[in-house]
Design a protein around this motif. Sequence first.
Motif, PDB file in Angstrom:
ATOM      1  N   THR A   5     -49.751-104.079 -17.296  1.00 13.95           N
ATOM      2  CA  THR A   5     -49.415-102.928 -16.487  1.00 13.95           C
ATOM      3  C   THR A   5     -50.316-101.731 -16.725  1.00 13.95           C
ATOM      4  O   THR A   5     -51.181-101.745 -17.589  1.00 13.95           O
ATOM      5  CB  THR A   5     -47.970-102.512 -16.781  1.00 13.95           C
ATOM      6  OG1 THR A   5     -47.841-102.304 -18.191  1.00 13.95           O
ATOM      7  CG2 THR A   5     -47.008-103.600 -16.355  1.00 13.95           C
ATOM      8  N   LYS A   6     -50.075-100.667 -15.973  1.00 20.55           N
ATOM      9  CA  LYS A   6     -50.862 -99.445 -16.047  1.00 20.55           C
ATOM     10  C   LYS A   6     -50.896 -98.903 -17.464  1.00 20.55           C
ATOM     11  O   LYS A   6     -49.928 -98.968 -18.183  1.00 20.55           O
ATOM     12  CB  LYS A   6     -50.244 -98.399 -15.108  1.00 20.55           C
ATOM     13  CG  LYS A   6     -51.118 -97.167 -14.923  1.00 20.55           C
ATOM     14  CD  LYS A   6     -50.516 -96.276 -13.865  1.00 20.55           C
ATOM     15  CE  LYS A   6     -51.387 -95.042 -13.651  1.00 20.55           C
ATOM     16  NZ  LYS A   6     -50.857 -94.166 -12.614  1.00 20.55           N
ATOM     17  N   SER A   8     -52.721 -96.255 -20.803  1.00 21.08           N
ATOM     18  CA  SER A   8     -53.073 -94.914 -21.235  1.00 21.08           C
ATOM     19  C   SER A   8     -54.538 -94.833 -21.641  1.00 21.08           C
ATOM     20  O   SER A   8     -55.220 -95.838 -21.705  1.00 21.08           O
ATOM     21  CB  SER A   8     -52.176 -94.542 -22.418  1.00 21.08           C
ATOM     22  OG  SER A   8     -52.314 -95.517 -23.418  1.00 21.08           O
ATOM     23  N   ASN A  23     -63.311 -92.400 -18.921  1.00 28.31           N
ATOM     24  CA  ASN A  23     -63.064 -93.435 -17.923  1.00 28.31           C
ATOM     25  C   ASN A  23     -63.915 -94.683 -18.136  1.00 28.31           C
ATOM     26  O   ASN A  23     -63.899 -95.596 -17.332  1.00 28.31           O
ATOM     27  CB  ASN A  23     -63.323 -92.886 -16.519  1.00 28.31           C
ATOM     28  CG  ASN A  23     -64.771 -92.475 -16.321  1.00 28.31           C
ATOM     29  OD1 ASN A  23     -65.549 -92.468 -17.277  1.00 28.31           O
ATOM     30  ND2 ASN A  23     -65.128 -92.124 -15.102  1.00 28.31           N
ATOM     31  N   HIS A  26     -62.107 -98.194 -18.177  1.00 24.74           N
ATOM     32  CA  HIS A  26     -61.128 -98.497 -17.127  1.00 24.74           C
ATOM     33  C   HIS A  26     -61.415 -99.854 -16.492  1.00 24.74           C
ATOM     34  O   HIS A  26     -62.537-100.188 -16.168  1.00 24.74           O
ATOM     35  CB  HIS A  26     -61.149 -97.431 -16.041  1.00 24.74           C
ATOM     36  CG  HIS A  26     -60.196 -97.742 -14.926  1.00 24.74           C
ATOM     37  ND1 HIS A  26     -58.847 -97.533 -15.053  1.00 24.74           N
ATOM     38  CD2 HIS A  26     -60.388 -98.278 -13.702  1.00 24.74           C
ATOM     39  CE1 HIS A  26     -58.254 -97.908 -13.927  1.00 24.74           C
ATOM     40  NE2 HIS A  26     -59.170 -98.369 -13.097  1.00 24.74           N
ATOM     41  N   ASP A  28     -59.659-102.367 -13.393  1.00 27.08           N
ATOM     42  CA  ASP A  28     -58.652-102.420 -12.339  1.00 27.08           C
ATOM     43  C   ASP A  28     -57.613-103.507 -12.599  1.00 27.08           C
ATOM     44  O   ASP A  28     -56.463-103.382 -12.236  1.00 27.08           O
ATOM     45  CB  ASP A  28     -59.311-102.688 -10.984  1.00 27.08           C
ATOM     46  CG  ASP A  28     -60.059-101.481 -10.462  1.00 27.08           C
ATOM     47  OD1 ASP A  28     -59.802-100.377 -10.966  1.00 27.08           O
ATOM     48  OD2 ASP A  28     -60.904-101.646  -9.571  1.00 27.08           O
ATOM     49  N   GLU A  29     -58.038-104.589 -13.240  1.00 26.38           N
ATOM     50  CA  GLU A  29     -57.171-105.759 -13.348  1.00 26.38           C
ATOM     51  C   GLU A  29     -57.283-106.367 -14.747  1.00 26.38           C
ATOM     52  O   GLU A  29     -58.357-106.437 -15.330  1.00 26.38           O
ATOM     53  CB  GLU A  29     -57.581-106.811 -12.310  1.00 26.38           C
ATOM     54  CG  GLU A  29     -56.715-108.040 -12.280  1.00 26.38           C
ATOM     55  CD  GLU A  29     -55.353-107.805 -11.674  1.00 26.38           C
ATOM     56  OE1 GLU A  29     -54.454-108.611 -11.943  1.00 26.38           O
ATOM     57  OE2 GLU A  29     -55.198-106.831 -10.936  1.00 26.38           O
ATOM     58  N   ARG A  73     -56.836 -99.521 -20.019  1.00 27.71           N
ATOM     59  CA  ARG A  73     -56.171 -98.760 -18.970  1.00 27.71           C
ATOM     60  C   ARG A  73     -56.195 -99.458 -17.613  1.00 27.71           C
ATOM     61  O   ARG A  73     -56.623 -98.901 -16.604  1.00 27.71           O
ATOM     62  CB  ARG A  73     -56.809 -97.368 -18.846  1.00 27.71           C
ATOM     63  CG  ARG A  73     -56.781 -96.598 -20.140  1.00 27.71           C
ATOM     64  CD  ARG A  73     -57.176 -95.148 -19.986  1.00 27.71           C
ATOM     65  NE  ARG A  73     -58.530 -95.025 -19.484  1.00 27.71           N
ATOM     66  CZ  ARG A  73     -58.859 -94.326 -18.393  1.00 27.71           C
ATOM     67  NH1 ARG A  73     -57.929 -93.732 -17.688  1.00 27.71           N
ATOM     68  NH2 ARG A  73     -60.105 -94.236 -18.012  1.00 27.71           N
ATOM     69  N   ASP A  75     -54.998-100.635 -14.064  1.00 33.87           N
ATOM     70  CA  ASP A  75     -54.109 -99.989 -13.100  1.00 33.87           C
ATOM     71  C   ASP A  75     -53.862-100.947 -11.946  1.00 33.87           C
ATOM     72  O   ASP A  75     -54.622-101.002 -10.986  1.00 33.87           O
ATOM     73  CB  ASP A  75     -54.745 -98.696 -12.586  1.00 33.87           C
ATOM     74  CG  ASP A  75     -53.760 -97.830 -11.821  1.00 33.87           C
ATOM     75  OD1 ASP A  75     -52.728 -98.380 -11.393  1.00 33.87           O
ATOM     76  OD2 ASP A  75     -54.012 -96.641 -11.659  1.00 33.87           O
ATOM     77  N   LEU A  77     -51.694-100.834  -9.781  1.00 37.27           N
ATOM     78  CA  LEU A  77     -51.274-100.163  -8.557  1.00 37.27           C
ATOM     79  C   LEU A  77     -52.447 -99.931  -7.617  1.00 37.27           C
ATOM     80  O   LEU A  77     -52.276 -99.848  -6.410  1.00 37.27           O
ATOM     81  CB  LEU A  77     -50.593 -98.831  -8.881  1.00 37.27           C
ATOM     82  CG  LEU A  77     -49.309 -98.921  -9.708  1.00 37.27           C
ATOM     83  CD1 LEU A  77     -48.788 -97.519 -10.019  1.00 37.27           C
ATOM     84  CD2 LEU A  77     -48.251 -99.726  -8.975  1.00 37.27           C
TER      85      LEU A  77
END
Length: 203
Positions: A5-6, A8, A23, A26, A28-29, A73, A75, A77
């Motif tokens: 999940t998303k 920190s 960043n 980061h 996405d998946e 991290r 995300d 969503l």
Amino acid sequence: MTEMTKASPPTTDTAHDEVRPANALHRDELTSSVVSTPIGPLLVATTERGVVRVAFATEGVEPVVTELVDRLRPDLLIADDEAKHEAVDHLAIAEAQLREYFAGRLQAFTVPIDDALSSGFYLEVRQALRQVPFGTTTTYTALAERLGRPKAVRAVGTGCSGNPIPVIVPCHRVTRADGSLGGYRGGAPAKAILQALEADALR
């Protein structure tokens, strides 16, 4: 297969790693599953870029998942379909190649690797590990010399012991100068099994 999940903001793992922009890690998946092997179950986690983590049962699934979510991290969503499909595809390839490796039928992993958890000199160490041929061993001293840092033997050892993608990135092929196994994230017995498996496969 478990989707994470998303998360920190990321952290850095050692003093030798470079500090990255907020960043930089980061993804996405992030997708994972557990693969049964002769050295116990292995948690395999992939991103849209490739395999990012392989963890032994002794490390625990939940702590590793928490670490990944915190540092990478992901995300879900905002993840697009392409990123999700790539992460799932990489996971399927990693699972299949691990099974072939432990069956003695695979000598070189070709699944893409995501080096998000490595940086600085440790990243250099882990990239050099990929050049150690199947069924052979090198030493921490020799690896330090190959990297042009002959006095950095201890740092090479730390880079190997902290390797986030064991088995696929073969830190088990590095031993002490006296021929003893040296440390291993999955424990000395697992390291010995991996070396023996490769030696047997070459016979």
